[in-house]
Design an enzyme around this catalytic site. Structure first.
Site, PDB file in Angstrom:
ATOM      1  N   TYR A  87     -31.824  77.807 -44.280  1.00 38.39           N
ATOM      2  CA  TYR A  87     -31.900  79.252 -44.487  1.00 38.39           C
ATOM      3  C   TYR A  87     -30.816  79.960 -43.675  1.00 38.39           C
ATOM      4  O   TYR A  87     -30.746  79.818 -42.455  1.00 38.39           O
ATOM      5  CB  TYR A  87     -33.279  79.789 -44.101  1.00 38.39           C
ATOM      6  CG  TYR A  87     -34.406  79.366 -45.009  1.00 38.39           C
ATOM      7  CD1 TYR A  87     -34.162  78.825 -46.277  1.00 38.39           C
ATOM      8  CD2 TYR A  87     -35.737  79.497 -44.612  1.00 38.39           C
ATOM      9  CE1 TYR A  87     -35.205  78.439 -47.105  1.00 38.39           C
ATOM     10  CE2 TYR A  87     -36.787  79.117 -45.442  1.00 38.39           C
ATOM     11  CZ  TYR A  87     -36.514  78.582 -46.677  1.00 38.39           C
ATOM     12  OH  TYR A  87     -37.543  78.204 -47.502  1.00 38.39           O
ATOM     13  N   PRO A 114     -44.775  84.155 -53.531  1.00 36.00           N
ATOM     14  CA  PRO A 114     -46.053  84.627 -54.081  1.00 36.00           C
ATOM     15  C   PRO A 114     -46.013  86.068 -54.582  1.00 36.00           C
ATOM     16  O   PRO A 114     -46.864  86.456 -55.382  1.00 36.00           O
ATOM     17  CB  PRO A 114     -47.015  84.489 -52.894  1.00 36.00           C
ATOM     18  CG  PRO A 114     -46.145  84.669 -51.691  1.00 36.00           C
ATOM     19  CD  PRO A 114     -44.861  83.987 -52.060  1.00 36.00           C
ATOM     20  N   LEU A 115     -45.043  86.852 -54.125  1.00 41.54           N
ATOM     21  CA  LEU A 115     -44.921  88.238 -54.579  1.00 41.54           C
ATOM     22  C   LEU A 115     -43.936  88.375 -55.735  1.00 41.54           C
ATOM     23  O   LEU A 115     -43.600  89.493 -56.148  1.00 41.54           O
ATOM     24  CB  LEU A 115     -44.499  89.142 -53.416  1.00 41.54           C
ATOM     25  CG  LEU A 115     -45.519  89.249 -52.275  1.00 41.54           C
ATOM     26  CD1 LEU A 115     -44.955  90.088 -51.137  1.00 41.54           C
ATOM     27  CD2 LEU A 115     -46.835  89.832 -52.768  1.00 41.54           C
ATOM     28  N   ALA A 116     -43.478  87.231 -56.256  1.00 44.82           N
ATOM     29  CA  ALA A 116     -42.601  87.214 -57.436  1.00 44.82           C
ATOM     30  C   ALA A 116     -41.373  88.104 -57.253  1.00 44.82           C
ATOM     31  O   ALA A 116     -40.941  88.790 -58.173  1.00 44.82           O
ATOM     32  CB  ALA A 116     -43.379  87.635 -58.685  1.00 44.82           C
ATOM     33  N   GLY A 169     -40.939  90.863 -55.879  1.00 44.33           N
ATOM     34  CA  GLY A 169     -41.168  92.288 -56.100  1.00 44.33           C
ATOM     35  C   GLY A 169     -41.335  92.691 -57.548  1.00 44.33           C
ATOM     36  O   GLY A 169     -41.377  93.887 -57.851  1.00 44.33           O
TER      37      GLY A 169
END
Length: 298
Positions: free
Chosen positions: A41, A211-213, A215
């Site tokens: 990262y 998990p929040l795609a 936004g």
């Protein structure tokens, strides 16, 4: 992933450390105490600025868990990006992560991607070495199927405790695979059937990255699923972000969302998912799923 400045090899700055510190403080305020990293990262800078935050805050390391990943090598000069789970590479990458993170031990190490050339016995040798030396407490995998986990576990005396997969209301093949069996649509799914069931049976924690795609349902763009998420948020006195995470957490596989944002306001919007048990009803869960599918169930 969002910490450390630009996705290049330019050095991180004091401002990047401040940004990381604000993100960590927001996470702690929201009840989040486990932090997920990877050696790649921001070309290692995400781990490095997190290490700077740990150095600033006395006692913080004892309050949190650190998880990181290895197994991907980014493209460099004329060499393409590739996967590398050779034993010497695993050992070297973990020691580099420990130095960047300024810690003596990694709580959980994940193998980031399957390496087709990897020898499971060689991987097992490296993981046993790291465990025996007290450098890593627990091990897991990322983006792997039940069959791949089973093959690796057969060579390991240490249990694999995590499988991290992309899972969200937008990336639904993990749930679609379980209901489209015996339908023509099943052929179009890439998710390996039985992986959720295997992890549940073996006590392997399922972690959901993305998990929040990114936004997709919370950026203000109208869609049936986004509109419904906002409606359910008002009904349950919470945020749309929490509703999306609750949708994952409602599944009996015990899915743990890995919130990827580094923006303090978005981290705080996820607080109820950490401190409140999912409140979505059976019917609400299906309403969200069908709204995102854009079509009735088979």
């Amino acid at each position: 992933m969002g910490l450390g400045g630009a996705w290049d090899r330019t050095p991180y700055t004091a401002s990047d450390i401040d940004h990381a510190e604000a993100a960590v403080e927001a996470a702690l305020d929201a009840g989040i105490t486990r932090f997920d990293h990877a050696d790649i990262y921001r070309f290692g800078k995400s781990e490095a600025v997190f290490g700077e935050v740990l150095a600033r805050a006395s006692g913080l390391r004892e309050r949190i868990e650190i998880q990181t990943k290895c197994g991907i090598r980014l493209a460099e000069d004329d060499r393409p990006g590739l996967y590398d789970l050779r034993a010497d590479t695993i050992l070297a990458r973990v020691r580099e992560s420990l130095a960047r993170l300024r810690t003596d031990v990694i709580d959980t190490l994940l193998l980031h991607r399957p390496d087709p050339l990897a020898d499971p016995d060689e991987i097992a040798k490296a993981l046993h070495t790291l465990h025996d030396e007290g450098l890593v407490r627990r091990f897991g995998v990322s983006n792997m199927s039940a069959a791949q986990i089973t093959r690796l576990q057969a060579c390991l005396d240490i249990p694999l405790t995590v499988d991290q997969l992309e899972m969200s209301l937008a990336r639904r093949d993990w749930v679609e695979a379980g209901v489209l069996v015996n339908t023509p649509a099943a052929a179009g799914l890439g998710f390996p059937e039985g992986t959720l069931e295997h992890c549940a049976a073996q006590g392997i924690e399922l972690q959901a990255w993305g998990p929040l795609a990114r936004g997709r349902y919370t950026n203000g763009e109208p869609s049936p699923a986004a509109d419904l998420a906002r409606k359910l948020a008002r009904r349950h006195d919470t945020t749309p972000e929490t509703v999306l995470l609750w949708w994952l957490q409602r599944h009996p596989a015990g899915i743990v969302p890995v919130v990827g944002t580094s923006r303090p306001e978005r981290i705080r919007a996820c607080r109820d998912a950490a401190v409140r048990t999912t409140e979505l009803s059976h019917e609400e869960w299906y309403e969200l799923w069908i709204a995102a599918r854009g079509a009735p169930l088979p």
